[in-house]
Design a protein around this motif. Structure first.
Motif, short mmCIF file in Angstrom:
data_model
loop_
_atom_site.label_atom_id
_atom_site.label_comp_id
_atom_site.label_asym_id
_atom_site.label_seq_id
_atom_site.Cartn_x
_atom_site.Cartn_y
_atom_site.Cartn_z
N GLY A 1 7.23 16.30 3.19
CA GLY A 1 5.78 16.26 3.42
C GLY A 1 5.39 16.19 4.88
O GLY A 1 4.23 16.40 5.24
N ASN A 2 6.35 15.89 5.76
CA ASN A 2 6.04 15.87 7.19
C ASN A 2 6.14 17.27 7.81
O ASN A 2 5.98 17.43 9.02
CB ASN A 2 6.93 14.87 7.94
CG ASN A 2 6.70 13.43 7.49
OD1 ASN A 2 7.65 12.69 7.24
ND2 ASN A 2 5.44 13.02 7.35
N LEU A 3 6.40 18.27 6.96
CA LEU A 3 6.46 19.65 7.44
C LEU A 3 5.24 20.42 6.95
O LEU A 3 4.80 20.24 5.81
CB LEU A 3 7.72 20.35 6.90
CG LEU A 3 9.08 19.71 7.23
CD1 LEU A 3 10.20 20.51 6.59
CD2 LEU A 3 9.28 19.64 8.75
N THR B 1 -0.84 13.65 15.35
CA THR B 1 0.57 13.22 15.42
C THR B 1 1.39 13.48 14.15
O THR B 1 2.61 13.55 14.23
CB THR B 1 0.66 11.71 15.74
OG1 THR B 1 -0.19 11.02 14.82
CG2 THR B 1 0.25 11.41 17.16
N GLU B 2 0.75 13.54 12.99
CA GLU B 2 1.58 13.66 11.78
C GLU B 2 0.80 14.29 10.63
O GLU B 2 -0.40 14.08 10.51
CB GLU B 2 2.05 12.26 11.33
CG GLU B 2 3.06 12.30 10.18
CD GLU B 2 3.54 10.90 9.76
OE1 GLU B 2 2.71 10.00 9.55
OE2 GLU B 2 4.77 10.74 9.63
N ILE B 3 1.50 15.07 9.81
CA ILE B 3 0.93 15.39 8.50
C ILE B 3 1.85 14.79 7.43
O ILE B 3 3.07 14.72 7.61
CB ILE B 3 0.74 16.90 8.22
CG1 ILE B 3 2.05 17.62 7.97
CG2 ILE B 3 -0.04 17.59 9.31
CD1 ILE B 3 1.87 18.83 7.07
N SER B 4 1.24 14.35 6.35
CA SER B 4 2.00 13.85 5.19
C SER B 4 1.42 14.59 3.99
O SER B 4 0.42 14.17 3.40
CB SER B 4 1.82 12.34 5.03
OG SER B 4 2.34 11.66 6.16
N GLN B 5 2.07 15.70 3.66
CA GLN B 5 1.55 16.59 2.63
C GLN B 5 1.72 15.99 1.23
O GLN B 5 2.76 15.40 0.94
CB GLN B 5 2.29 17.94 2.71
CG GLN B 5 1.81 18.99 1.75
CD GLN B 5 0.37 19.40 2.02
OE1 GLN B 5 -0.06 19.49 3.17
NE2 GLN B 5 -0.39 19.63 0.96
N GLU C 1 0.83 -1.23 0.00
CA GLU C 1 0.00 0.00 0.00
C GLU C 1 0.85 1.26 0.00
O GLU C 1 0.41 2.31 -0.46
CB GLU C 1 -0.89 0.06 1.26
CG GLU C 1 -1.90 -1.03 1.42
CD GLU C 1 -1.34 -2.20 2.23
OE1 GLU C 1 -0.11 -2.39 2.25
OE2 GLU C 1 -2.16 -2.92 2.83
N TYR C 2 2.06 1.18 0.56
CA TYR C 2 2.89 2.39 0.68
C TYR C 2 3.68 2.55 -0.62
O TYR C 2 4.86 2.24 -0.71
CB TYR C 2 3.80 2.28 1.91
CG TYR C 2 4.43 3.61 2.30
CD1 TYR C 2 3.67 4.61 2.89
CD2 TYR C 2 5.77 3.86 2.07
CE1 TYR C 2 4.24 5.83 3.24
CE2 TYR C 2 6.35 5.08 2.40
CZ TYR C 2 5.58 6.05 2.99
OH TYR C 2 6.14 7.27 3.32
N TYR C 3 2.97 3.07 -1.63
CA TYR C 3 3.49 3.17 -2.99
C TYR C 3 4.71 4.09 -3.13
O TYR C 3 5.45 4.04 -4.10
CB TYR C 3 2.36 3.67 -3.93
CG TYR C 3 1.85 5.01 -3.47
CD1 TYR C 3 2.47 6.18 -3.84
CD2 TYR C 3 0.79 5.11 -2.56
CE1 TYR C 3 2.06 7.41 -3.36
CE2 TYR C 3 0.37 6.32 -2.06
CZ TYR C 3 1.02 7.47 -2.46
OH TYR C 3 0.64 8.67 -1.96
N ALA D 1 -2.51 3.98 1.84
CA ALA D 1 -1.07 3.98 2.15
C ALA D 1 -0.82 4.29 3.62
O ALA D 1 0.19 3.87 4.18
CB ALA D 1 -0.36 5.01 1.27
N TYR D 2 -1.76 5.02 4.23
CA TYR D 2 -1.55 5.46 5.62
C TYR D 2 -2.50 4.76 6.58
O TYR D 2 -2.65 5.19 7.72
CB TYR D 2 -1.70 6.99 5.71
CG TYR D 2 -0.55 7.69 5.02
CD1 TYR D 2 0.63 7.93 5.70
CD2 TYR D 2 -0.63 8.03 3.67
CE1 TYR D 2 1.71 8.53 5.06
CE2 TYR D 2 0.43 8.64 3.02
CZ TYR D 2 1.60 8.88 3.72
OH TYR D 2 2.67 9.46 3.08
N ASN D 3 -3.15 3.71 6.09
CA ASN D 3 -4.11 3.02 6.94
C ASN D 3 -4.19 1.56 6.53
O ASN D 3 -5.25 1.05 6.20
CB ASN D 3 -5.48 3.70 6.79
CG ASN D 3 -6.42 3.30 7.89
OD1 ASN D 3 -5.99 2.86 8.96
ND2 ASN D 3 -7.71 3.42 7.64
#
Ligand code: AVI
Length: 322
Positions: free
Chosen positions: A166-168, A282-286, A50-52, A206-208
């Motif tokens: 993307g974590n910023l 806890t996180e952003i993935s832009q 899933e984490y392409y 990808a995130y779940n």
């Protein structure tokens, strides 16, 4: 219990955890996911179908290695190839192998906060690409960007892969890119990965993931607080929750309390309560598109030289100059 003003925090971690858990709504920074267990869970995430992101970038580097290498050595001068957050270097080895096979004059300077990761990377490079000159640097991005600026007079190429940017938040990304711009000279290049906007379901998947690896990764921050700060979070009272806003391109991770929770964190002298369904962000993935990357570059005094993508345009690597 002391209040925040009288506290003497002994680390940034203590300070940020205190501030984040006493704020409303509560938040914690994803940079604290990465202890030994978190590093391992992130390796597992990168191997998930899933984490392409990982496969996309791996394929982009593989398919374009000649063109990318040609860009790096366009002016035929020796260079230093810095990599921020080098990790296990799996993707970078594609470029390193190609450069060495073509007798390019350069050295590789992987930068990582973890000395352990650097030692492992150096050992594997010695075995796999013995002719490569490796000069590891241990430290945070900000410390090392300063040092990069003062590095030998060689031309610099800076790699920042994995869509780590993307974590910023955008504002933090602009600060980071401004720092990056200040650490390079004319003729130097920055090569950076940006995950792209796409079908929202692809991003959510990808995130779940169904196997729960991402959930364990997210909850690891609570486990870390329990271990390092003498906390007593009951991890079973939280679920991992992911949302994606296709308008802004922001994926957000939360920990949601499924029951009222009381937590004591001894090292912080802190007691908190979460109501049922209260959240900890806890996180952003832009996720990006060309317009946003151009805007970020513009705000930071960088310009885009070139870009590389995969067939589905799921992911892009952009090359910037000053
Ligand atoms: C490290 N970073 C780019 C990853 C991401 O995609 O935001 C961290 C991650 N979080 C959940 N899965 C992976």
């Amino acid at each position: 219990m002391q209040n925040q003003k009288t506290k003497n925090f002994t680390s940034e971690f203590e300070k940020e955890v205190f501030e984040g858990l006493t704020a409303y709504p509560k938040h914690l920074s994803s940079k604290y996911f990465y202890d030994e267990i978190g590093d391992k869970l992130f390796q597992d995430i990168m191997a998930m179908p899933e984490y392409y992101l990982t496969d996309c970038e791996f394929n982009i580097l593989g398919a374009n290695k000649s063109e990318i290498s040609a860009l790096f050595q366009a002016d035929n001068v020796p260079f230093s190839l810095f990599e921020l957050g080098a990790g296990d270097g799996k993707k970078t080895k594609i470029l390193l192998n190609h450069l060495v096979e073509n007798k390019t004059v350069f050295d590789y300077r992987p930068i990582d906060i973890s000395q352990n990761a650097l030692d492992q990377l150096e050992a594997s490079l010695k075995a796999e690409i013995p002719n490569l000159e490796v000069n590891p640097i241990q430290g945070t991005y900000f410390e090392t960007l300063r040092d990069i600026n003062q590095a030998n007079g060689r031309k610099k190429i800076i790699l920042f892969l994995g869509s780590n940017i993307g974590n910023l938040l955008h504002e933090q990304a602009v600060d980071f890119l401004n720092n990056l711009r200040d650490s390079i000279n004319e003729g130097d290049l920055v090569f950076m990965g940006f995950d792209q906007k796409k079908h929202p379901q692809t991003i959510l998947d990808a995130y779940n993931d169904q196997t729960g690896i991402t959930a364990a990764f997210n909850k690891n921050i609570l486990r870390r607080i329990n271990r390092e700060l003498d906390g007593n979070f009951d991890l079973d009272k939280f679920i991992h929750w992911e949302v994606y806003d296709p308008e802004t391109g922001t994926a957000k991770s939360f920990l949601v309390a499924t029951a009222p929770v009381s937590v004591t964190i001894e090292r912080l002298g802190l007691e908190i309560r979460l109501n049922q369904w209260e959240t900890i962000h806890t996180e952003i993935s832009q996720k990006y598109d060309d317009a946003v990357v151009e805007w970020l570059a513009d705000k930071s005094g960088l310009s885009i030289v070139s870009q590389f993508t995969d067939a589905q345009q799921h992911y892009k690597n952009y090359v910037f100059k000053k």
